[in-house]
Structures are given as structure tokens and as C-alpha cells.
Design a protein around this motif. Structure first.
Motif, PDB file in Angstrom:
ATOM      1  N   SER A   9     -85.851  14.006  -4.083  1.00  0.00           N
ATOM      2  CA  SER A   9     -85.667  13.632  -2.687  1.00  0.00           C
ATOM      3  C   SER A   9     -86.003  12.159  -2.489  1.00  0.00           C
ATOM      4  N   TYR A  10     -85.613  11.678  -1.331  1.00  0.00           N
ATOM      5  CA  TYR A  10     -85.893  10.302  -0.916  1.00  0.00           C
ATOM      6  C   TYR A  10     -87.395  10.041  -0.945  1.00  0.00           C
ATOM      7  N   GLU A  11     -88.170  11.025  -0.536  1.00  0.00           N
ATOM      8  CA  GLU A  11     -89.631  10.876  -0.476  1.00  0.00           C
ATOM      9  C   GLU A  11     -90.262  10.721  -1.857  1.00  0.00           C
ATOM     10  N   ASP A  12     -89.574  11.157  -2.913  1.00  0.00           N
ATOM     11  CA  ASP A  12     -90.096  11.026  -4.273  1.00  0.00           C
ATOM     12  C   ASP A  12     -90.091   9.575  -4.754  1.00  0.00           C
ATOM     13  N   LEU A  13     -89.307   8.726  -4.116  1.00  0.00           N
ATOM     14  CA  LEU A  13     -89.178   7.331  -4.546  1.00  0.00           C
ATOM     15  C   LEU A  13     -90.340   6.492  -4.056  1.00  0.00           C
ATOM     16  N   PRO A  14     -90.724   5.473  -4.830  1.00  0.00           N
ATOM     17  CA  PRO A  14     -91.762   4.550  -4.350  1.00  0.00           C
ATOM     18  C   PRO A  14     -91.211   3.678  -3.222  1.00  0.00           C
ATOM     19  N   LEU A  15     -92.093   3.101  -2.416  1.00  0.00           N
ATOM     20  CA  LEU A  15     -91.667   2.223  -1.323  1.00  0.00           C
ATOM     21  C   LEU A  15     -90.971   0.978  -1.833  1.00  0.00           C
ATOM     22  N   VAL A  16     -91.414   0.492  -2.999  1.00  0.00           N
ATOM     23  CA  VAL A  16     -90.821  -0.696  -3.602  1.00  0.00           C
ATOM     24  C   VAL A  16     -90.164  -0.274  -4.914  1.00  0.00           C
ATOM     25  N   LEU A  17     -88.862  -0.504  -4.994  1.00  0.00           N
ATOM     26  CA  LEU A  17     -88.085  -0.109  -6.166  1.00  0.00           C
ATOM     27  C   LEU A  17     -87.999  -1.247  -7.171  1.00  0.00           C
ATOM     28  N   ASP A  18     -87.923  -0.905  -8.438  1.00  0.00           N
ATOM     29  CA  ASP A  18     -87.637  -1.912  -9.457  1.00  0.00           C
ATOM     30  C   ASP A  18     -86.232  -1.639 -10.004  1.00  0.00           C
ATOM     31  N   VAL A  19     -85.799  -2.439 -10.943  1.00  0.00           N
ATOM     32  CA  VAL A  19     -84.435  -2.318 -11.465  1.00  0.00           C
ATOM     33  C   VAL A  19     -84.219  -0.946 -12.124  1.00  0.00           C
ATOM     34  N   ALA A  20     -85.224  -0.431 -12.812  1.00  0.00           N
ATOM     35  CA  ALA A  20     -85.098   0.883 -13.449  1.00  0.00           C
ATOM     36  C   ALA A  20     -84.905   1.983 -12.404  1.00  0.00           C
ATOM     37  N   ASP A  21     -85.598   1.876 -11.269  1.00  0.00           N
ATOM     38  CA  ASP A  21     -85.417   2.853 -10.195  1.00  0.00           C
ATOM     39  C   ASP A  21     -83.987   2.799  -9.663  1.00  0.00           C
ATOM     40  N   ILE A  22     -83.492   1.599  -9.425  1.00  0.00           N
ATOM     41  CA  ILE A  22     -82.129   1.415  -8.914  1.00  0.00           C
ATOM     42  C   ILE A  22     -81.122   1.969  -9.916  1.00  0.00           C
ATOM     43  N   GLN A  23     -81.370   1.724 -11.182  1.00  0.00           N
ATOM     44  CA  GLN A  23     -80.501   2.237 -12.249  1.00  0.00           C
ATOM     45  C   GLN A  23     -80.434   3.763 -12.185  1.00  0.00           C
ATOM     46  N   ARG A  24     -81.582   4.410 -12.067  1.00  0.00           N
ATOM     47  CA  ARG A  24     -81.625   5.876 -12.037  1.00  0.00           C
ATOM     48  C   ARG A  24     -80.998   6.436 -10.772  1.00  0.00           C
ATOM     49  N   ILE A  25     -81.246   5.814  -9.637  1.00  0.00           N
ATOM     50  CA  ILE A  25     -80.692   6.286  -8.365  1.00  0.00           C
ATOM     51  C   ILE A  25     -79.168   6.248  -8.404  1.00  0.00           C
ATOM     52  N   MET A  26     -78.628   5.159  -8.915  1.00  0.00           N
ATOM     53  CA  MET A  26     -77.186   4.956  -8.886  1.00  0.00           C
ATOM     54  C   MET A  26     -76.475   5.538 -10.112  1.00  0.00           C
ATOM     55  N   GLY A  27     -77.224   5.874 -11.147  1.00  0.00           N
ATOM     56  CA  GLY A  27     -76.617   6.427 -12.355  1.00  0.00           C
ATOM     57  C   GLY A  27     -75.775   5.411 -13.100  1.00  0.00           C
ATOM     58  N   ILE A  28     -76.301   4.181 -13.193  1.00  0.00           N
ATOM     59  CA  ILE A  28     -75.576   3.094 -13.854  1.00  0.00           C
ATOM     60  C   ILE A  28     -76.385   2.578 -15.034  1.00  0.00           C
ATOM     61  N   SER A  29     -75.759   1.757 -15.851  1.00  0.00           N
ATOM     62  CA  SER A  29     -76.448   1.196 -17.014  1.00  0.00           C
ATOM     63  C   SER A  29     -77.455   0.132 -16.576  1.00  0.00           C
ATOM     64  N   ARG A  30     -78.338  -0.209 -17.484  1.00  0.00           N
ATOM     65  CA  ARG A  30     -79.322  -1.243 -17.206  1.00  0.00           C
ATOM     66  C   ARG A  30     -78.644  -2.577 -16.915  1.00  0.00           C
ATOM     67  N   ALA A  31     -77.625  -2.918 -17.703  1.00  0.00           N
ATOM     68  CA  ALA A  31     -76.899  -4.169 -17.496  1.00  0.00           C
ATOM     69  C   ALA A  31     -76.232  -4.188 -16.126  1.00  0.00           C
ATOM     70  N   SER A  32     -75.640  -3.064 -15.726  1.00  0.00           N
ATOM     71  CA  SER A  32     -75.001  -2.987 -14.413  1.00  0.00           C
ATOM     72  C   SER A  32     -76.027  -3.105 -13.290  1.00  0.00           C
ATOM     73  N   ALA A  33     -77.205  -2.528 -13.486  1.00  0.00           N
ATOM     74  CA  ALA A  33     -78.261  -2.614 -12.475  1.00  0.00           C
ATOM     75  C   ALA A  33     -78.709  -4.064 -12.290  1.00  0.00           C
ATOM     76  N   TYR A  34     -78.865  -4.798 -13.391  1.00  0.00           N
ATOM     77  CA  TYR A  34     -79.251  -6.209 -13.284  1.00  0.00           C
ATOM     78  C   TYR A  34     -78.140  -7.028 -12.635  1.00  0.00           C
ATOM     79  N   GLU A  35     -76.899  -6.721 -12.953  1.00  0.00           N
ATOM     80  CA  GLU A  35     -75.779  -7.415 -12.324  1.00  0.00           C
ATOM     81  C   GLU A  35     -75.780  -7.136 -10.821  1.00  0.00           C
ATOM     82  N   LEU A  36     -76.062  -5.898 -10.448  1.00  0.00           N
ATOM     83  CA  LEU A  36     -76.097  -5.511  -9.045  1.00  0.00           C
ATOM     84  C   LEU A  36     -77.185  -6.250  -8.274  1.00  0.00           C
ATOM     85  N   VAL A  37     -78.402  -6.326  -8.821  1.00  0.00           N
ATOM     86  CA  VAL A  37     -79.495  -6.976  -8.086  1.00  0.00           C
ATOM     87  C   VAL A  37     -79.285  -8.477  -7.942  1.00  0.00           C
TER      88      VAL A  37
END
Length: 74
Positions: A9-37
Motif C-alpha cells: 500500500s501507499y502507507e508502506d512507502l517512506p515519506l522520502v523516496l530514493d531512486v531504488a524506491d522509484i524503481q520498484r514502484i514503477m517496475g523499471i530498470s535502475r538505469a531508467s529510474a536514474y534517467e527519470l529522476v
């Protein structure tokens, strides 16, 4: 965030996300997550060499949609 922890759930996430969190949420590769941020308009900030973002701002950004999609020609 623990990589083995399942996101239920949304509540399981920390208030401040890092790139790994964004990667897992979106289901994308690490490289894609860095490109996104690094996409203009993406709600992220740097603290030293770490890239972080507010959970609220991230989900608002996702709900709004992005005018440019990294890696696309549009």
C-alpha cells in the motif's frame, strides 16, 4: 527501503523516496529510474550524491502525467 519487502500500500512507502524506491514502484530498470529522476520537472532533489523525492510530490507528478517520457522520441 528493503528490496525484499513487498509493497502492499501507499502507507508502506517512506515519506522520502530514493531512486531504488522509484524503481520498484514503477517496475523499471535502475538505469531508467536514474534517467527519470533527471527528467526536467521530475520532483527530486539532491542531497550530496543522493537523489531523493517526496512521496506525495512523486504521486502527484504521476497523477498529473509527464509531457516528456525519457527514451521516447515524442
Amino acid at each position: 527501503m528493503n528490496d525484499k519487502k513487498r509493497l502492499n500500500s501507499y502507507e508502506d512507502l517512506p515519506l522520502v523516496l530514493d531512486v531504488a524506491d522509484i524503481q520498484r514502484i514503477m517496475g523499471i530498470s535502475r538505469a531508467s529510474a536514474y534517467e527519470l529522476v533527471h527528467t526536467p520537472g521530475f520532483p527530486a532533489f539532491r542531497r550530496g550524491r543522493l537523489i531523493k523525492g517526496s512521496k506525495i510530490a512523486f504521486f502527484e507528478w504521476m497523477a498529473k502525467g509527464s509531457e516528456t517520457v525519457p527514451g521516447s522520441d515524442k
